[in-house]
Scaffold this active site. Structure first.
Site, PDB file in Angstrom:
ATOM      1  N   ASP A 191      32.474  34.818  35.435  1.00  0.00           N
ATOM      2  CA  ASP A 191      32.644  33.645  35.021  1.00  0.00           C
ATOM      3  C   ASP A 191      32.192  32.558  35.628  1.00  0.00           C
ATOM      4  O   ASP A 191      31.966  32.812  36.774  1.00  0.00           O
ATOM      5  CB  ASP A 191      34.214  33.481  34.720  1.00  0.00           C
ATOM      6  CG  ASP A 191      34.791  32.475  33.623  1.00  0.00           C
ATOM      7  OD1 ASP A 191      34.050  31.545  33.360  1.00  0.00           O
ATOM      8  OD2 ASP A 191      36.167  32.718  33.201  1.00  0.00           O
TER       9      ASP A 191
ATOM     10  N   ASP B 195      36.140  29.606  24.577  1.00  0.00           N
ATOM     11  CA  ASP B 195      37.732  29.771  24.672  1.00  0.00           C
ATOM     12  C   ASP B 195      38.558  29.304  23.512  1.00  0.00           C
ATOM     13  O   ASP B 195      39.923  29.678  23.403  1.00  0.00           O
ATOM     14  CB  ASP B 195      38.319  28.832  26.022  1.00  0.00           C
ATOM     15  CG  ASP B 195      37.853  29.562  27.475  1.00  0.00           C
ATOM     16  OD1 ASP B 195      37.422  30.819  27.349  1.00  0.00           O
ATOM     17  OD2 ASP B 195      38.013  28.787  28.177  1.00  0.00           O
TER      18      ASP B 195
HETATM   19  C1  GLA Z   1      37.689  30.708  31.774  1.00  0.00           C
HETATM   20  C2  GLA Z   1      37.088  31.593  30.554  1.00  0.00           C
HETATM   21  C3  GLA Z   1      38.483  32.276  29.982  1.00  0.00           C
HETATM   22  C4  GLA Z   1      39.254  33.277  31.095  1.00  0.00           C
HETATM   23  C5  GLA Z   1      39.564  31.855  32.078  1.00  0.00           C
HETATM   24  C6  GLA Z   1      40.401  32.676  33.259  1.00  0.00           C
HETATM   25  O1  GLA Z   1      38.480  29.582  31.078  1.00  0.00           O
HETATM   26  O2  GLA Z   1      36.399  31.061  29.751  1.00  0.00           O
HETATM   27  O3  GLA Z   1      38.062  33.396  29.034  1.00  0.00           O
HETATM   28  O4  GLA Z   1      38.428  34.147  31.861  1.00  0.00           O
HETATM   29  O5  GLA Z   1      38.439  31.189  32.680  1.00  0.00           O
HETATM   30  O6  GLA Z   1      40.775  31.680  34.417  1.00  0.00           O
END
Ligand code: GLA
Length: 733
Positions: A469, A539
């Site tokens: 990420d 997300d």
């Molecule tokens: C980001 C990612 C999510 C999740 C969060 C965790 O927003 O896009 O899918 O993994 O971080 O903190």
């Protein structure tokens, strides 16, 4: 000084003489269905004359006879020769302050490199010790040609590069439309189609790290008229760079050029004596079969050359994020693994919240950088989790965000100088008001970032999947590692550093599956994908909005790389309530996964999910490795949306259709299956009936390809309520 001038003048004179006796090559480099035509005058200039549908060597002279050739410099430089309005690809400042570059072609070479045939034009400046090698590569068994340059300083003093684009591609000026993809968190990649104005249209990113967030570096341009799915000529291209980029479309005086490369704004780069700078690849295709043709060309190329394991179908997974967020512990992870295994899934991914000893990661305010397991939450460590996965007969994956730190972390306490920062200024902090970015310009930091993955994978070789990420922008454009006169290189050197880390990981761990996530879809880009298997699309997991986002992501990126998860209803981002069938039917068009707490599902939902997962397995190869045909666009507001996938010989198809609103008494379009083989007969199967006793009326019918293509499906009675949907499998008999 005087001697030098005389030598230079002699050289220039020699070049001029050479150009008179120049050997002129009219070169055609082709893929199966496209060609680029280049005139290379040894001792003179090199020009792009043609780019479009396939032609042969003889045709290029005919194009000259018609006067339809472009005569567009293959690598236009700043300072001299460029007429008003034209845009340069290369702008150098020589050690003596001279702002101009003047390139003459020295030689032409054709060679085969891994995966394709390459044309290499070697150009030299007439006076200064600068060499530019320009590459055009036709990828084998694909319709993609890519181009890039190597800029070399052959002198003894450094040269300042003010602009160093990868490509300058001429296109025919007509009623051109530009298709591009724009968004931000939770609304990534919305599709926009706009007429190309006279003047300039610029797509760029300055975000630094999530460089596909606002504008995706992939785009299409039609030759004439509004974009169509299966007809019309369309140019499609993308830049393979993870850092800031700039794509300038310049339409002036009947001339149309696309100049694309690293974003040079505030990013001048010093080319040391003896140094060679390689610009990123700009990959392009040209389709006579509309946008669909561009997409299929990029999907095939992407699977083969531009993402990891593009030929291997992916596991069906459950990700823990929306199910438990930061509330990770051994018991919950074990329960979720058990749940996904019993539904027929194959992989479980533990998301954020598992690490940090001194500062436990309970929310977004701490612990990034401290990649030790939190023993309070997971007393048995990662081993306890991989053992549990083994017990349930599935694989295990883990989330990391290795390019980052929080100011509340042991890492930050130990190495404050490892953070990107602007001299004499306070740090800018992102998520949780504590998140900061590691300085990947620094080789020591690169080693540290490499070691995060390396330690996890050497200590736990059972880890099969990593979610990588990146949840911050380049908030402070400054590096303590780089000297004062190199601060403008921060974004470029950061991404060179990141590439270096990813390359090392891939060399040591070629088999691990790695997802590219960046606050959702901030890195949906071929600038990153070569090291990754897939991307997290957004997300925003609301299936209705995903129809739009996945539609536009599919313009360039193949389904195998598009992580698409079934989440809870009401949706956590939008509060929209949708049936689980709709959510599955949407997620099944990409790499299917789930992202919810399965134990909160009703018995009916659990039974449905088991059947849907089993059905997905029967069409997984078609979706993930097949050709996409988009049938009815949600962007056309026709109350429904539909798409299909076909395997190579079109003997196995998967068709999906959705209602976007209450369609009663509305005109619902027939869905014509453009991707069928007209000469085959297909047996239809309803893949995901809510009630197995009552599949849709099409189930078990045998129909001809011609009927499906020309009469189409009338789905009005199936798609009658908002968020009703159908998923069909068609097998040739
Ligand atoms: C980001 C990612 C999510 C999740 C969060 C965790 O927003 O896009 O899918 O993994 O971080 O903190």
């Amino acid at each position: 000084m005087k001697v030098k001038f005389i030598i230079s003048a002699l050289f220039l004179w020699a070049v001029v003489l050479m150009s008179q006796a120049a050997t002129q090559h009219h070169l055609v480099l082709s893929t199966e269905n496209t060609s680029i035509g280049i005139t290379a005058n040894e001792g003179g200039r090199s020009y792009i004359q043609y780019y479009g549908a396939k032609i042969d060597q003889g045709d290029i002279r005919k194009i000259f006879a018609l006067g339809s050739n472009f005569t567009s410099l293959s690598y236009p430089t700043f300072g001299i020769h460029l007429g008003g309005g034209a845009v340069e690809a290369l702008s150098l400042q020589m050690p003596d302050g001279n702002m101009s570059t003047d390139l003459f072609l020295q030689s032409v070479e054709k060679k085969n490199d891994a995966g394709g045939e390459c044309l290499v034009l070697t150009m030299i400046d007439s006076v200064y010790p600068v060499t530019v090698k320009q590459y055009f590569k036709a990828y084998n068994s694909s319709d993609v040609i890519s181009t890039w340059t190597e800029i070399s300083n052959k002198g003894k003093k450094s040269i300042l590069m003010n602009k160093f684009a990868s490509a300058a591609i001429p296109l025919q000026r007509g009623d051109n439309y530009v298709c591009h993809y724009h968004g931000k968190w939770a609304s990534e990649n919305y599709m926009f189609e706009t007429p190309m104005p006279n003047g300039q249209l610029v797509l760029d990113e300055k975000e630094g790290l999530r460089t596909a967030w606002y504008n995706n570096p992939s785009f299409m341009i039609t030759a004439d008229g509004k974009p169509q799915e299966e007809c019309g000529e369309v140019f499609g291209a993308t830049l393979l760079w993870g850092g800031n980029y700039k794509i300038q479309m310049v339409a002036e005086n009947n001339k149309f050029t696309v100049v694309a490369g690293i974003n040079n704004d505030n990013s001048a780069y010093t080319l040391e004596a003896g140094e060679t700078f390689t610009t990123p690849e700009f990959a392009m295709t040209y389709s006579t079969q509309g946008k669909g043709g561009v997409s299929r060309a990029f999907h095939r190329w992407g699977r083969k050359y531009a993402l990891q394991h593009g030929g291997q179908v992916r596991d069906i997974l459950l990700n823990s994020w929306e199910g438990v967020y930061f509330q990770v512990n051994q018991e919950k992870m074990d329960q979720m693994m058990q749940s996904i295994a019993s539904l027929g899934g194959e992989l479980f991914v533990m998301d954020d919240g598992w690490f940090g000893e001194k500062y436990p990661r309970n929310d977004g305010t701490s612990s990034l950088g401290d990649w030790g397991v939190n023993k309070g939450k997971l007393p048995l460590g990662v081993k306890g989790l991989t053992d549990a996965a083994k017990k349930h007969g599935i694989k295990f994956g883990i989330w990391i965000e290795p390019e980052m730190a929080n100011t509340k972390s042991e890492l930050y306490e130990k190495h404050p100088d490892w953070i990107l920062q602007c001299k004499n200024r306070e740090l800018t902090k992102g998520r949780g008001r504590t998140q900061v970015v590691l300085d990947l310009c620094n080789p020591k930091v690169q080693d540290f970032v490499f070691s995060i993955t390396d330690n996890l994978l050497t200590e736990n070789p059972e880890i099969a999947y990593i979610k990588w990420d990146c949840n911050a922008a380049m908030m402070d454009y400054g590096s303590t590692y780089l000297s004062a006169d190199r601060q403008s290189e921060v974004d470029i050197r950061y991404h060179m550093g990141l590439r270096n880390v990813l390359k090392r990981i891939r060399e040591k761990y070629p088999d691990v599956v790695i997802q590219c996530c960046s606050s959702g879809g901030g890195r949906i880009s071929y600038g990153f994908l070569p090291w990754f298997d897939e991307f997290w699309t957004s997300d925003n997991t609301d299936a209705y909005q995903r129809l739009y986002m996945q539609w536009s992501a599919s313009q360039f990126y193949p389904a195998i790389a598009m992580a698409s998860h079934v989440s809870a209803s009401p949706n956590h981002q939008t509060s929209r309530v949708t049936p689980i069938k709709f959510r599955f039917d949407v997620a099944m068009t990409g790499r299917l996964g789930m992202e919810m707490q399965p134990k909160d599902m009703t018995t009916e939902e659990i039974e449905f999910s088991k059947r849907a997962i089993a059905s997905y397995k029967s069409i997984r190869e078609v979706v993930q490795l097949g050709d996409l045909y988009r049938l009815v666009s949600p962007y056309d507001h026709k109350s429904i949306s539909a798409l299909m996938y076909a395997n190579d010989d079109k003997s196995h198809l998967a068709v999906f259709a959705y209602s976007l609103e209450y369609t009663h008494n509305q005109q619902v379009p027939y869905v014509r299956l453009t991707g069928v083989d007209e000469n085959k007969n297909y047996r239809i199967k309803d893949l995901t009936p809510w009630n197995v006793q009552k599949p849709c009326f099409l189930d078990n019918k045998v129909v001809s390809g011609r009927a499906l293509k020309y009469a189409g499906l009338k789905l009005k009675d199936i798609l009658n309520r908002p968020f009703s949907s159908v998923a069909l499998e068609l097998v040739a008999e």
